[in-house]
Design an enzyme around this catalytic site. Structure first.
Site, short mmCIF file in Angstrom:
data_model
loop_
_atom_site.label_atom_id
_atom_site.label_comp_id
_atom_site.label_asym_id
_atom_site.label_seq_id
_atom_site.Cartn_x
_atom_site.Cartn_y
_atom_site.Cartn_z
N LYS A 18 0.83 -1.21 0.00
CA LYS A 18 0.00 0.00 0.00
C LYS A 18 0.86 1.25 0.00
CE LYS A 18 -2.81 2.62 3.35
NZ LYS A 18 -1.81 3.57 3.88
N ASN A 19 1.87 1.29 0.86
CA ASN A 19 2.67 2.50 1.01
C ASN A 19 3.63 2.72 -0.15
OD1 ASN A 19 1.41 3.19 3.40
ND2 ASN A 19 2.92 2.15 4.67
N CYS A 112 -5.36 8.66 8.84
CA CYS A 112 -5.47 8.23 10.24
C CYS A 112 -4.99 9.32 11.20
CB CYS A 112 -4.64 6.96 10.46
SG CYS A 112 -5.35 5.48 9.72
N ARG A 117 2.24 14.66 12.18
CA ARG A 117 2.78 14.43 10.84
C ARG A 117 2.88 15.73 10.04
NH1 ARG A 117 0.43 8.71 8.64
NH2 ARG A 117 -1.59 9.70 8.57
N ASP A 300 4.40 1.12 11.93
CA ASP A 300 3.16 0.51 11.46
C ASP A 300 2.93 -0.89 12.02
OD1 ASP A 300 2.33 2.68 10.03
OD2 ASP A 300 2.87 1.90 8.06
N ARG A 392 -8.56 -0.03 4.41
CA ARG A 392 -7.67 0.93 3.77
C ARG A 392 -6.28 0.34 3.52
NH1 ARG A 392 -6.31 5.11 7.09
NH2 ARG A 392 -5.11 5.84 5.30
#
Length: 411
Positions: A18-19, A112, A117, A300, A392
């Protein structure tokens, strides 16, 4: 709904990362022709980023795990608020749009709620390349009459900022050097994609990345790397349930910190031809974990690993150094009988003999994964709400866990 008590056995394949895929889809905006992206996971975040670039004028089609992007029709520079607000990664379209259109406008990104961030690292990098950035009424707008290479030092090795600067610099005049750059595998995957389109990016995977700007980029075909966070989640699940699982389609080098901690906890991890096999233990030991930027232990996987420590023998200390608000899953785990207390940026976890199923809520993506893992070993049923967070980032998570013996279903 998860019913605990079953050891996981069998084999499970990891999807594309995903990332890695999100910034690569954003970078396809730079292409001068069609881009083919393979091993794309079927996730809501992927759908969102595809909608973002479609709204700009790109043609996007999907068949199975392959996406085709033709960006030649892009004629807009503003990403819609309703899409950007759903996903923080949308901010990485700024660098690509600036390089292609000379202008980019997005609302402050969502995603999220795990910490501040700050986006200023992105903006400082783009400004160093010659962009003028304004913030008005919740929107970020950047314009340039021409990007020029620069030497940029990142105060923090932000993955998103590194990627945004790489995209913008790929078509800037001259050479850009990013110092204290993020070293994550997903950054390397983006660099490889840019180079496949004709870019000149060197040093990705180290803390100094050099980008020599080119006048144009072409089309490319690229396969996404395996998702190391999904892989780590399955490795933890196997260890936690005293199972025996072969996790396929993994890059072992991306998982070294996770493997080390699982072995320290008492699980057996071995490398096989098609992946990593984990054999768990009914008496796991407490471990101490401190999250770090790559190549340290990934933030994560902090929540999934915490699920394991709740039933490990002894007291574990989990220190979160990357995001200050990433313990929102603690209260939900405590509803299941976990003994956890928070002291600043550390969670002290006293292992219990067993967890008890309870109604809980996924507060963010990785917290949701942690609750599933806790449910796999809890007595009785665990009902998890707000599972859209989990969708997600984990492709077919229910079906994959069912295939290795988990009693899990959607309602």
């Amino acid at each position: 709904m998860v019913k605990g008590g079953r050891p996981l056995t069998g084999k499970v394949a990891v999807s594309g990362a995903k990332n890695a895929v999100l910034p690569i889809i954003a970078a396809s905006v730079l292409a001068g022709g069609q881009v083919q992206i393979d091993d794309v996971p079927n996730l809501t975040d992927v759908e969102t980023i595809c909608q973002v670039i479609s709204s700009l004028g790109a043609s996007v089609s999907r068949e199975g795990n392959q996406i085709l992007v033709n960006p030649t029709g892009i004629d807009a520079y503003e990403a819609p608020h309703e899409l950007v607000s759903q996903m923080r990664a949308s901010v990485v379209v700024m660098g690509a749009l600036l390089a292609r259109m000379g202008r980019a406008k997005i609302s402050h990104p969502g995603g999220c709620a795990i910490g501040t961030r700050p986006i200023n690292w992105h903006l400082k990098g783009l400004e160093a390349l010659g962009a003028e950035v304004k913030i008005n009424h919740g929107y970020l707008e950047a314009t340039t009459s021409g990007l020029v290479g620069a030497r940029i030092y990142l105060d923090f090795p932000s993955v998103g900022a590194t990627e945004n600067i790489m995209m913008a610099a790929s078509m800037a005049k001259g050479v850009t050097v990013i110092e204290n750059a993020a070293q994550e595998p997903e950054v390397v995957d983006l660099a490889n994609f840019l180079n496949e389109m004709g870019g000149k990016v060197r040093g990705a995977g180290t803390n100094i990345i050099k980008i020599e700007g080119v006048s144009s980029l072409g089309g490319a075909t690229h396969s996404i790397i395996p998702d190391r966070i999904e892989a780590g989640s399955f490795l933890v699940a196997a260890a936690l349930t005293a199972g025996d699982v072969l996790v396929e389609n993994v890059i072992v080098d991306h998982l070294k910190p996770v493997i080390a901690k699982l072995r320290e906890a008492g699980a057996e991890v071995s490398e096989e031809e098609t992946g990593l096999r984990v054999r768990g233990s009914s008496s796991l030991s407490a471990i101490d974990v401190k999250t770090q930027v790559h190549p340290g232990f990934p933030t994560d996987l902090q929540a999934p690993l915490m699920a394991l420590t709740t039933v490990a023998q002894g007291t574990s200390i989990i220190t979160e150094t990357v995001f200050e608000n990433r313990f929102m899953h603690v209260d939900e785990l405590k509803r299941m009988g976990a003994r956890i207390r928070i002291e600043g940026r550390a969670a002290i976890v006293e292992g219990v003999r067993t967890l008890t199923g309870a109604p809980v809520k996924a507060t963010d993506l990785r917290a949701g994964a942690a609750l599933i893992l806790a449910g796999l070993v809890a007595e009785g049923e665990t009902e998890i709400d707000n599972i859209y967070h989990i969708d997600r980032g984990y492709e077919s998570i229910v079906e994959k866990l069912q295939s290795i013996g988990a009693d899990i279903s959607r309602r």
